[in-house]
Design a protein around this motif. Structure first.
Motif, PDB file in Angstrom:
ATOM      1  N   LEU A  16      13.087  24.620  20.723  1.00 53.82           N
ATOM      2  CA  LEU A  16      11.845  25.035  20.242  1.00 53.82           C
ATOM      3  C   LEU A  16      11.518  26.292  20.880  1.00 53.82           C
ATOM      4  CD1 LEU A  16       9.694  21.525  20.090  1.00 53.82           C
ATOM      5  CD2 LEU A  16      11.409  22.542  18.197  1.00 53.82           C
ATOM      6  N   PHE A  17      11.182  27.370  19.819  1.00 53.84           N
ATOM      7  CA  PHE A  17      10.919  28.848  20.221  1.00 53.84           C
ATOM      8  C   PHE A  17       9.590  29.106  19.485  1.00 53.84           C
ATOM      9  CE2 PHE A  17      15.223  28.412  20.654  1.00 53.84           C
ATOM     10  CZ  PHE A  17      15.707  28.998  21.845  1.00 53.84           C
ATOM     11  N   THR A  18       8.650  29.719  20.384  1.00 55.94           N
ATOM     12  CA  THR A  18       7.621  30.483  19.877  1.00 55.94           C
ATOM     13  C   THR A  18       7.655  31.743  20.281  1.00 55.94           C
ATOM     14  OG1 THR A  18       6.386  29.698  21.691  1.00 55.94           O
ATOM     15  CG2 THR A  18       6.238  28.246  19.758  1.00 55.94           C
ATOM     16  N   ASN A  19       7.301  32.810  19.332  1.00 55.66           N
ATOM     17  CA  ASN A  19       6.903  34.306  19.969  1.00 55.66           C
ATOM     18  C   ASN A  19       5.812  34.476  20.820  1.00 55.66           C
ATOM     19  OD1 ASN A  19       6.830  36.863  19.920  1.00 55.66           O
ATOM     20  ND2 ASN A  19       6.600  37.167  17.525  1.00 55.66           N
ATOM     21  N   PRO A  20       6.432  34.993  22.177  1.00 56.48           N
ATOM     22  CA  PRO A  20       5.434  35.147  23.312  1.00 56.48           C
ATOM     23  C   PRO A  20       4.395  36.148  22.793  1.00 56.48           C
ATOM     24  CG  PRO A  20       7.602  35.161  24.214  1.00 56.48           C
ATOM     25  CD  PRO A  20       7.763  35.115  22.344  1.00 56.48           C
ATOM     26  N   ALA A  21       4.526  37.007  21.886  1.00 57.58           N
ATOM     27  CA  ALA A  21       3.550  38.233  21.564  1.00 57.58           C
ATOM     28  C   ALA A  21       2.538  37.490  20.426  1.00 57.58           C
ATOM     29  CB  ALA A  21       4.282  39.236  20.823  1.00 57.58           C
ATOM     30  N   ASP A  80      -2.810  37.109  15.074  1.00 56.46           N
ATOM     31  CA  ASP A  80      -2.477  38.347  15.483  1.00 56.46           C
ATOM     32  C   ASP A  80      -1.261  38.370  16.485  1.00 56.46           C
ATOM     33  OD1 ASP A  80      -4.530  39.283  14.189  1.00 56.46           O
ATOM     34  OD2 ASP A  80      -5.924  38.799  15.950  1.00 56.46           O
ATOM     35  N   ARG A  81      -0.316  39.725  16.679  1.00 54.85           N
ATOM     36  CA  ARG A  81       0.626  39.811  17.590  1.00 54.85           C
ATOM     37  C   ARG A  81       0.347  40.952  18.408  1.00 54.85           C
ATOM     38  NH1 ARG A  81       4.036  38.965  13.122  1.00 54.85           N
ATOM     39  NH2 ARG A  81       4.266  41.137  12.972  1.00 54.85           N
ATOM     40  N   ASP A  82       0.395  40.631  19.479  1.00 52.24           N
ATOM     41  CA  ASP A  82       0.307  41.797  20.659  1.00 52.24           C
ATOM     42  C   ASP A  82       1.562  42.819  20.724  1.00 52.24           C
ATOM     43  OD1 ASP A  82      -2.236  40.723  21.387  1.00 52.24           O
ATOM     44  OD2 ASP A  82      -1.149  39.505  22.985  1.00 52.24           O
ATOM     45  N   ALA A  83       0.934  43.904  20.772  1.00 51.49           N
ATOM     46  CA  ALA A  83       2.085  44.836  21.000  1.00 51.49           C
ATOM     47  C   ALA A  83       2.958  44.766  22.146  1.00 51.49           C
ATOM     48  CB  ALA A  83       1.566  46.503  20.843  1.00 51.49           C
ATOM     49  N   PHE A  84       4.185  45.225  22.350  1.00 49.44           N
ATOM     50  CA  PHE A  84       4.988  45.086  23.605  1.00 49.44           C
ATOM     51  C   PHE A  84       3.977  45.525  24.848  1.00 49.44           C
ATOM     52  CE2 PHE A  84       8.435  46.062  26.459  1.00 49.44           C
ATOM     53  CZ  PHE A  84       8.768  44.753  26.962  1.00 49.44           C
ATOM     54  N   GLU A  85       3.564  46.874  24.444  1.00 49.54           N
ATOM     55  CA  GLU A  85       3.156  47.427  25.646  1.00 49.54           C
ATOM     56  C   GLU A  85       1.879  46.891  26.154  1.00 49.54           C
ATOM     57  OE1 GLU A  85       3.830  49.164  22.655  1.00 49.54           O
ATOM     58  OE2 GLU A  85       5.719  50.113  23.382  1.00 49.54           O
TER      59      GLU A  85
END
Length: 98
Positions: free
Chosen positions: A48-53, A58-63
């Motif tokens: 099972l995977f979830t996007n850490p961002a 909402d998705r946080d920008a990598f920076e």
């Protein structure tokens, strides 16, 4: 003959576990959240995977992520998409949504 069949079945199950995963896809309020199956770019025992961002809708920008979440995002991208560059991965995730 039974032992051979058991070995074949066990091999297929372990291979399937190593090379397939489920990604938690978060859509808007109409789509909701679903588990999307995918083939991993490299074998892992994680299923099972979830996007850490991803933070809710909402998705946080990598920076803007802390170093721990940045590394988790890099790992997620490498396994889910086979992409090492987090910025290319962000684009691939965005392109997938539409």
């Amino acid at each position: 003959m039974k032992v051979r069949a058991i070995l074949v079945i066990a091999t297929l199950l372990v291979g399937g576990w190593l090379w397939t995963g489920l990604d938690n896809y978060v859509g808007d309020h109409e789509v909701g959240s679903t588990w999307e199956p995918f083939l991993k770019s490299r074998p892992t025992f994680t299923l099972l995977f979830t996007n850490p961002a991803q933070q809710g809708l909402d998705r946080d920008a990598f920076e803007t992520m802390d170093p721990t979440r940045q590394q988790a995002f890099r790992d997620y991208c490498a396994i889910r998409f086979g992409i090492a560059d987090p910025h290319r991965c962000e684009k691939a995730i965005e392109d997938r949504r539409w």
